[in-house]
Write an enzyme that holds these catalytic residues in place. Structure first.
Site, PDB file in Angstrom:
ATOM      1  N   GLU A  39      -6.602  -2.358   2.601  1.00 30.71           N
ATOM      2  CA  GLU A  39      -7.812  -2.504   1.780  1.00 30.71           C
ATOM      3  C   GLU A  39      -9.016  -1.941   2.522  1.00 30.71           C
ATOM      4  O   GLU A  39     -10.027  -2.631   2.724  1.00 30.71           O
ATOM      5  CB  GLU A  39      -8.031  -3.970   1.408  1.00 30.71           C
ATOM      6  N   GLU A  64      -0.369  -5.258  -3.928  1.00 35.18           N
ATOM      7  CA  GLU A  64      -0.644  -6.693  -3.910  1.00 35.18           C
ATOM      8  C   GLU A  64      -1.072  -7.149  -5.290  1.00 35.18           C
ATOM      9  O   GLU A  64      -1.867  -6.477  -5.950  1.00 35.18           O
ATOM     10  CB  GLU A  64      -1.813  -7.017  -2.953  1.00 35.18           C
TER      11      GLU A  64
END
Lengths: 664, 664, 664
Positions: free
Chosen positions: A158, A312
């Site tokens: 991320e 995710e």
């Protein structure tokens, strides 16, 4: 570079929809690992991401390395047929690094240092951090280069989720270099930024700083360029890691997990996508089901409609919202399959086993605190079984839709800068409203970067396409003259790429195309609405629209206030196509009163039987000449899929609340 | 010093109402300048402010100067009969200066540096900034000393708009010197500040710092003195620039633009006004029409009722509020003429031509992005014509009103300090409510600093006159005993100039005059109101009022709660006059139930025919013995001016919505 | 150490309920002191706290001391029979100290310095501050060691009220030492903190810092340990001062004033209480009467039911809330006597005479700005008289109640950490709701630390007892098996002392005892409620509760949504006792529907006649075998005490609104 390479698979193995999670075995005693393997196999897991936050475990001190545990984990997974998406482990620096080198810690616009304690506390532009991170990548790549269990590299994690905007002196140096590369001369920068204003003219690049805390409104183009720079600085880190990986392990594809979700906006992923082998995305539900589908479609657009990897999402509640509610019955499966419907070829969760300690211990997982005898784990097993029935989908592109919604990071960043007509405008909200309105009408749409090829689309919607460089302006004009139908909304076509206004009346870039001219914006107060002749009401924005071409048709007029009788929605035939304008915010419901006319004139019809329009979302993937249709119940009631013919891969004609059927 | 000098005009030219704007030609290519001149003349513009933010353009590097462009601009304007209000250009330092000398950047109470990017990022007390700024002033003054086109000097710009409160070490040094000058000895400061409390007693001035971030509530007198000091530090900068200008160009008047508008409060303009040749003000509408009129009247009060210069207002929307709405029909003209009605002899805008780039590109202007073919420019032209019909007004004072409202920066600062009975109290709100209530009653009022001569006023209102030094206390008592009528509200007369409570019962400074005594304040909760016997309700505040003189008359009693039956509004004849007290907040509407009695007893009658009271605002300027009346429609409906006799300079007896008539 | 020593009194003097205030004579001229003495004696004052903020007065410079004024004050008070609770005067450092040593100033989590201007601007861990403070203590102790007027030492003041959380490098050093003492090895810390997560594993204690500003959520156990450390750091300061005092003046008892009130939570007072001779507390009303009684009962619990000293409360309004309302009729007396009812043997105010200047000048006092001829002073006199009638109470313990509510600082700190299922949960609110519900039922309760002896309590309530170490878990099980009745609420028994989840299903620590199992938490949205079969509604929280033992009885089931039909409130007989669970927040009113069953099954009956239950609070002190009952009118209406027999020490059977009767 994007090679469209997918996960490595053993030779001859057919491609399938992968299933798995982030796996953090270092949080658990060794005996739990065997239990993990048993439960993974039971659930059908075939891929896990490993070592994402393991830097401190892999390198406990600057001169000490410990790979033994990771060797064992990878071997164990591989021996059990579970592929490893191996992280470069650089996402969060270990305490010894930030203790020895506090100069890697980011600084806020206020000059405050961001200390360790959470995660991602590193300056994207720190040469010290870069050196240490790349050393780790090099070590990992070398060690596992020949391990057959590694199916892909997972660069960092991320990127920029927290540390995108750093205002340190490192950032200042890098920002100056970036500006020099963009503008060449300080004069060109001075022109672009409009520094004749407020005595801001720079004598040299050395005088420039990030937009740290200042009085009044910082220079808007400085802000915009800092957003672009910050995205590029992170991309530069991605590239630096990728180059090492490509050099040492040329056969292993590289990805990094994007965050196309909600208001997260720090990275221009349409640009980043070029740098990786396949797009990965993280998505968490924050605004309801339609946003999930919209984000998945945008992920697909960013991936240029090649399959992508859902890296995710959550089995149930997250831990980071103010109030974290578990998912309801069927939502676990529905959410995952919605991603697959929009192009995901892998369905992974954060995380495999719910942590017993630390900041994310209340984040749901595949194996909850309660263990395998839980509703969540049973749903995880059920989904594992369903995915196997969707293996025919694997490798297929998302099927092109008749309608496209343009989505542009430059316009996102620029349209919400300060000192604008209203600070209530939300760029993404407008796009999402059109998305929902199209779902309500039973019409599929793609969500595309502005550099996408628009030929073939019957209707292209440009919601708040605020920043329009000359090239894009010309392309959109060509699209219309060539037979396309373009709908632009309020606050579109206002500035160029330097955030300089297209003069002569709004919307400068589209004024001639649309045949209208606006002298002043008239934003609405909070709670205020304005009536339209078609029986709906706008909010947020309104405008006195003057018609400046003879052939403009008024599709809806304002009925209230100073604007009563003035055009609110217009339509103008141009060349072989047409250009329409919507001058207020109608929201998803209000757009429902405008869309039928636009769709009809553009020649777009719903592909769904009438009773299913609105209640069911249709998404299509095209495997060779096989169109595999996903029918997703948008409601909390049961729905009967009358009129949907074909083989049901998943589900049947009676959709339960929040249920999904796949017909191929 | 204030010499009451006005703009220089060519010998023999009659004085007129000037018209113009800030003019920023450096933002535009040379060819636009000719277009500007054509449009200015077309609109009747005769004065523009130039070079306000031109430091970086005039001095591109410490050792490099460029006046050529400015020479050309000034010559061009002068050749076309447009006077130049020439800025000293010190409002915002150029990047080279803040790069070479970051020590000029202000610091917040939290110790954060305020960086460049916006504007006005300089410490008022920085010797380095002062040296560079004065060098620029000296250069400018010398260069243009003999240019006949310069009609006035415009020192800096909106001094302190952003940088009023600086907590740096420079500020600390200057604050100490200021305190030493004010108090002489540290013992006197210790007494004034009440430092026996919380172990704050200072051993020397060297131990004092600005009220930086601290725990609990910082010493209130320290806060109050820091507000006074900060106003004085900016005034000191003004004086430093002015002294150079006066020395080099003794014949050119000097002004600086105040910000008497809304909650802007950092400068005690009643004090500053003594330092300039004529008062200038910037005003932007944020709270509706009455606030504009109130601020204009206060500007007039600050200017001691001499004509003043409206340096900035807007033709339509601004860009700096959360939501920026354009002006409606007639508002452009109405707002400008309201300023003229209250004493403005010049009507200028920010800015002439709307910027294409930078932070203020969405701020309206005389020439919008759309150019001259726009509603706004046409209104600008219309106003230019109307102003010519008002030339008889030029040079005239505002006519004295029968009622005065006292307005005091010390009370403003002190009454809203923390750790008070309620933090909801807004000093200016109470004054504004009385202003509106008087407009509703058709009665004109002046808004005056507390050092004004009150003789001749029938009624003086002291809204939340919290801080009352002994001298003011005595002057108000003399006013009453001499036949005046004073109305004080709740939280008036509570402390002296050191914010030390007048003991013995509230309101200590006025207790004997009013014949009442209050033991405890009883602020009201949010949303709570309290009834009065006269049929209205108070909010915010209430008190148990004890009558301690026999001759106090209760004009209204409380009807609710613990206070039921207790006095709410009192009246007491004193000497030849009377003193009244209002112990709760009634708001403009509630005051309407009290005012008739107060006005009648004070012998004040409306000058308007009964049907016009409330719907029309009357303001009067007195040119010799000619009373020129401005009649301003406060409503959104048409109004017929029955009973208004005289020559209509502007408009006629049928006022359109938001219209203005001038009858002379 | 707590020796249960009370104020020194002259030999042979019977103990009484002491009465007084903070006394700050240094704020007033000498002549006022005599007036003070007269009024104190008139009001019955017999003890005052002196010199709390007098450091700057006692030590005007590092090398200069001035005790003359304090000598005179103490002599004067003593001569008039007024005891002196002498402060160590270290609460706020003087300006000379922070000027010479800015390194004593605290720093925020953002790195900002907290400057002088308010109070308590010192780092609890600063060795420099410590050295100077202890020097002062030593001086004071030596000087007044033999003065008979000193009845107790008052260490500092409201320790940590503002400066509890300091993030400076001093704090970092001390935090590391504290952690080393707690964990011994870094491995044990790594396990406790769960640092395998997010790459947080520490190589040594030297790498640890306080939880300064960071991204995402800082490590929760780091946060929890920092809260514990911060409490201990202040306690360490307390001990350091106390040790000097004990050494020099072994006969004078030592106390410090706690802040058991509202949400103030920085100190684990259950732990601190061991370090002083008697507990003192400050209490200000912020949430209504029941909170006052609850806090007083908790103070008594912390004092292990020995008498305590009410060091500060207010006669009327305070100055530090947004809106500060005076007390109503009878509230001054009622509030004070409520404290006495719950164990206070001294009733003191902040402050004796209302300040004329400084930050607390609008804080009420015993002598208001209006002087002695005020309602407040007259009430002060009345209370002084009433206290004399309560002297029989002096020295008596609070009588044990049939019900106990557990209150635990660890659970308070831990349950409200971030990244939890909901951030709306308020630990103390749940305890307070049970308190109110018990009052409504006419049942007395004690509020106890978790280490209290529970034997003898019929019913023990554990509201949000989130953090449960193994030892506590075992003690509560033993309590139940031995015949006790335990009620646990939602989010109890979730983690151990390291904030690590008890695995296997919630609530891990109590799962077996309660016979239930919860897989996921289901917090409710703002405004959302959920129905229960007993006719009330829960908010904030809900859960799917599975029964895992056969003998669990469902006392109430959910009626709504996904949870319809599921258990909401359960009861399970265990051994000789029972364990109940409440899975949602019912609030004080909702608990009223559950409590009767719980009380009945636990064998608890109200001691009040039926008509008085709810309207009157009963509190009992036991003086020898005499049970002295306080009956406190909770309502704003008159109440007739029918059925209350005995001698009325205070009041009579007709209680006025907010009135108190004491029957002994």
């Amino acid at each position: 570079m994007q090679n469209h390479r997918w996960l490595r698979t053993p030779h001859g193995t057919p491609r399938r929809i992968s299933y798995g999670a982030d796996y953090n075995p270092e949080q658990w005693p060794r005996e739990v690992w065997d239990e993990d393997i048993r439960l993974m196999k039971q659930a059908g897991v075939d891929v896990v991401s490993v070592a994402i936050f393991s830097w401190a475990a892999l390198q406990p001190a600057e001169d000490r390395w410990d790979f033994a545990w990771l060797d064992e984990v990878i071997d164990l997974l591989h021996a059990n047929g579970i592929g490893v998406d191996l992280a470069t482990a650089t996402a969060s620096p270990p305490p010894w690094l930030t203790t020895a080198h506090p100069e890697v810690l980011p600084q806020t616009a206020d000059g405050a240092t961001v200390w360790p304690g959470g995660r991602q506390h590193w300056r994207p532009t720190s040469p010290v951090f870069r050196r240490h991170a790349l050393a780790l990548v090099e070590k990992l790549a070398a060690r596992y280069a020949d391990h057959p269990g590694i199916v892909a590299w997972h660069v960092s994690n991320e990127l920029g989720c927290h540390n995108a905007y750093d205002y340190s002196d490192d950032a200042a140096r890098a920002f100056r270099a970036w500006l020099q590369a963009r503008y060449g001369t300080i004069d060109r920068l001075n022109h672009a930024w409009g520094t004749a204003f407020w005595s801001q003219r720079y004598g040299s690049f050395d005088e420039i700083r990030p937009p740290r805390r200042s009085y009044a409104f910082p220079n808007p183009t400085q802000q915009l360029d800092f957003a672009r720079f910050s995205s590029d600085a992170l991309k530069d880190h991605l590239i630096a890691e990728r180059e090492i990986l490509n050099r040492i392990t040329p056969d292993i594809p590289v990805t990094t997990n994007f965050m196309i979700m909600g208001e997260t906006r720090h990275a221009d992923y349409a640009d980043w996508a070029h740098e990786i082998d396949f797009v990965s995305n993280d998505h968490y539900v924050t605004e309801g089901r339609d946003e999930l589908a919209f984000s998945a479609a945008l992920t697909s657009g960013v991936a240029r409609h090649r399959p992508w990897f859902l890296m995710e999402h959550s089995t149930s509640a997250v831990n980071w919202q103010p109030i974290n509610r578990p998912k309801r019955t069927n939502e676990l499966v529905r959410d995952s399959l919605t991603h697959v419907a929009h192009g995901a070829d892998a369905v992974c969760y954060f995380q495999w086993r719910q942590s017993a300690a630390g900041a994310e211990k209340y984040h749901s997982s595949m194996v909850p605190h309660g263990g395998e005898d839980t509703r969540v784990y049973r749903e995880v097993e059920r989904l594992g079984g369903l995915l196997r029935r969707l293996d025919p989908v694997a490798g297929s592109d998302r099927d092109r839709s008749p309608v496209a919604i343009l989505f542009d990071w430059d316009s996102w960043w620029a349209s919400e800068l300060d000192s604008h007509p209203t600070d209530r405008l939300r760029y993404r909200r407008e796009a999402l409203d059109w998305w929902t309105a199209l779902l309500n009408a039973g019409v599929r749409a793609d969500v595309l970067p502005t550099d996408a090829d628009l030929s073939g689309y019957r209707l292209v919607i440009a919601p708040v396409l605020y920043a329009v460089p000359q090239g894009l302006r010309a392309r959109l004009e060509d699209y219309v003259r060539g037979g396309g139908h373009l709908v632009a909304t309020y606050f579109s076509g206002i500035v160029d790429e330097d955030d300089r206004v297209w003069l002569g009346g709004y919307p400068g870039a589209f004024r001639e195309l649309l045949g209208i001219r606006v002298e002043e914006f008239r934003p609405l107060w909070d709670g205020e609405t304005i009536g339209l002749s078609i029986g709906v009401r706008g909010d947020l924005w309104s405008e006195p629209v003057d018609l400046v071409a003879d052939d403009v048709e008024v599709l809806a007029a304002y009925t209230d206030d100073d604007l009563a009788g003035g055009p609110a929605v217009t339509w103008r035939p141009v060349g072989a196509g047409a250009a329409a304008y919507v001058s207020t915010r109608l929201g998803a419901d209000g757009l429902g009163a405008v869309l039928p006319t636009l769709l009809e004139r553009a020649g777009v019809a719903s592909e769904l039987p009438e009773p299913l329009r609105g209640t069911v979302e249709l998404a299509v993937r095209r495997a060779g000449d096989r169109r595999i249709r996903f029918l997703i119940n948008r409601t909390d009631d049961a729905v009967r899929l009358d009129g949907i013919e074909g083989e049901y891969l998943v589900g049947g004609p009676d959709l339960p609340p929040r249920g999904v059927a796949v017909v191929g």
